[in-house]
Design an enzyme around this catalytic site. Structure first.
Site, mmCIF file in Angstrom:
data_model
loop_
_atom_site.group_PDB
_atom_site.id
_atom_site.type_symbol
_atom_site.label_atom_id
_atom_site.label_comp_id
_atom_site.label_asym_id
_atom_site.label_seq_id
_atom_site.Cartn_x
_atom_site.Cartn_y
_atom_site.Cartn_z
ATOM 1 N N GLU A 176 -11.622 1.296 -2.523
ATOM 2 C CA GLU A 176 -10.842 1.529 -1.166
ATOM 3 C C GLU A 176 -9.580 2.203 -1.610
ATOM 4 O O GLU A 176 -9.462 2.752 -2.840
ATOM 5 C CB GLU A 176 -10.622 0.323 -0.542
ATOM 6 N N ASP A 202 0.939 -1.131 -0.015
ATOM 7 C CA ASP A 202 -0.185 -0.011 0.097
ATOM 8 C C ASP A 202 0.895 1.300 0.115
ATOM 9 O O ASP A 202 0.624 2.234 0.785
ATOM 10 C CB ASP A 202 -0.800 -0.051 1.148
#
Length: 502
Positions: free
Chosen positions: A186, A17
């Site tokens: 997301e 991420d």
């Protein structure tokens, strides 16, 4: 300037991420660290291709008592890194607690203690934006259904410019359920560009998804969307979730991850441009590139986050993280080289997955050989130490002290569903209480264990295939432990830790 090429991934290990920011001529990147300590790794580059690890922004996870034991898939999820008001800012979501932020005047700190900006379950992937034109500040975040029952939507807030408080109850600004074909929206990253509010956000799941872009004239919407990066006919599955960065000369680039099983989420660099219709175009017209011309930046020497360690003075390098908040005295400093780990007593000595005192680093994404020297400096029956591959299943090789005082080479493993380890090979004597341990990691994260106890390297046990945790790639680990009991159980010394390409 250079016309050389680079090859993806630019970070071939689990830097999950990623988010990136430029300050002057320097680029900085952070990534998820989940339940490991220290957390929030900080990487530096001058060319977006060669990266080094310069520190961590989070010394210990809070509240401390929640992370005294391993919580491998919890903790720090999907941070955002920004630079505003001459300070670095990192926002992240802990899915069980809420949205936190820390900030610092320099990338190496000192960083503030975590401030809980929004409490609640399932609040993840926050990203701030300071609108330099209006002075307004905003925050967007996503939702984890496992904690909140909500997913596939992005919520926006106005925020105090000092990042201490949200100014409203929040509003859903993008509802993925209303976009045909979209799911698991997301990981939003929030920007201003060309008079628009932009949200770069992935959807479709970590292994199979795509990168989306959203734009609106007003922060609270309505937003229009477009898919701007997807696998197409490449071998890069699920290319998404990352950050956009612009060089000083005006080039645009996008860093994102690819989920690769036991290797975790490796980081790719994509060229980016703005099309004639004002939308971003990533990679090769929306497909990820494998090889591309380097950014138009001054040439840099090859660099990558460190792996090898001689442990000078008993100190371990910044590439190492504990599987939970560290305890006092787990690693002791001394005048020579070598890592001296205390054989920590534990009722969970049969299961490395439950131990907080495993010192770990990321599993390399390419075939390699891992080696370390071990000396067991403990006379405690049952005391043991070794080199591990740790995931939902684990395997390790090392030394154990027998009841008769002899030292044995042991090799053990546990399947994902097993509650305790089993022998992977028959124990054999290690007459000097020393061993050189080796794990050869081949394609598909298949691991072959071997050891030299004075008679040359000999293979041990069958091939073990490394496995990830749910969201975390497999880890390499060093551990020393002893059965539950009273009193000091001695220590183990590791020297000359090396990872070499195979």
């Amino acid at each position: 300037m250079t016309s050389e090429t680079y090859r993806n991934p630019v970070l071939d290990a689990d830097w999950s991420d990623p988010d990136v920011v430029r300050v002057g001529d320097d680029f900085y990147l952070t990534a998820s660290s989940f339940g490991r300590a220290p957390g929030l790794p900080l990487l530096h580059s001058r060319d977006l291709v060669n990266w080094t690890l310069v520190g961590h922004a989070l010394e210990r996870l809070e509240p401390a008592e929640e992370f005294e034991r391993p919580r491998h898939d919890c903790g720090v999820w999907a941070p955002s890194l920004r630079y505003h008001d001459e300070r670095f800012w990192i926002f992240w979501g802990d899915p069980d607690q809420g949205i936190f932020q820390v900030n610092a005047p320099e990338i190496r700190g000192p960083w503030t203690r975590p401030h809980l900006l929004k409490a609640g379950k399932g609040l993840i992937d926050p990203c701030p934006l300071w609108d330099e034109d209006t002075g307004e500040a905003y925050l967007v975040h996503a939702w984890a259904k496992s904690r909140s029952g909500i997913k596939n939507r992005l919520t926006g807030h106005r925020m105090r410019p000092d990042g201490t408080e949200l100014l409203d109850e929040g509003k859903v600004i993008v509802d993925g359920d209303r976009i045909p074909g979209w799911f698991t929206l997301e990981g939003p990253k929030l920007y201003r560009h060309d008079g628009w509010f932009w949200i770069f956000a992935p959807a479709g799941g970590v292994e199979t998804g795509w990168q989306g872009a959203f734009r609106s004239r007003g922060f609270f919407g309505p937003y229009e969307e477009r898919i701007v990066l997807e696998q197409k006919d490449t071998d890069v599955n699920g290319p998404h979730q990352g950050g956009w960065v612009r060089t000083a000369s005006g080039e645009d680039w996008f860093l994102h991850f690819q989920q690769r099983g036991a290797y975790g989420r490796v980081v790719h660099l994509q060229p980016m441009r703005w099309g004639p219709d004002g939308w971003p175009v990533l990679g090769d017209d929306g497909a990820p590139v494998a090889v591309h011309e380097k950014p138009d930046l001054p040439p840099q020497p090859p660099a990558a986050p460190a792996t090898d360690d001689d442990f000078p003075g008993g100190r371990y390098g910044r590439q190492w993280q504990w599987t939970a908040n560290p305890g006092d005295g787990w690693a002791t400093q001394h005048s020579g080289d070598g890592l001296r780990l205390t054989c920590v007593r534990s009722a969970d000595a049969h299961d490395l997955r439950k131990l907080p005192n495993v010192l770990t680093q990321r599993l390399p994404g390419t075939p390699c050989t891992v080696e370390v020297d071990l000396r067991l400096d403990s006379d405690e029956p049952g005391a043991r130490a070794g080199l591990a591959v740790l995931g939902d299943a684990f395997g390790w090789i090392g030394l154990q002290r027998g009841a008769d005082g002899t030292a044995h080479l042991v090799h053990r493993f546990a399947e994902a569903v097993a509650e305790a380890e089993r022998d992977a090979a028959h124990p054999r004597l290690a007459p000097e209480g020393r061993a050189r341990l080796r794990i050869e990691i081949g394609a598909g994260a298949r691991c072959r264990f071997s050891a030299d106890v004075g008679d040359g390297f000999r293979p041990s046990g069958p091939v073990f295939t490394a496995t990830p945790w749910r969201w975390v790639g497999a880890l390499l680990g060093l551990v020393a432990l002893a059965p539950a009991g009273q009193g000091h159980a001695g220590a183990a010394t590791f020297t000359q830790f090396r990872i070499s390409a195979s």
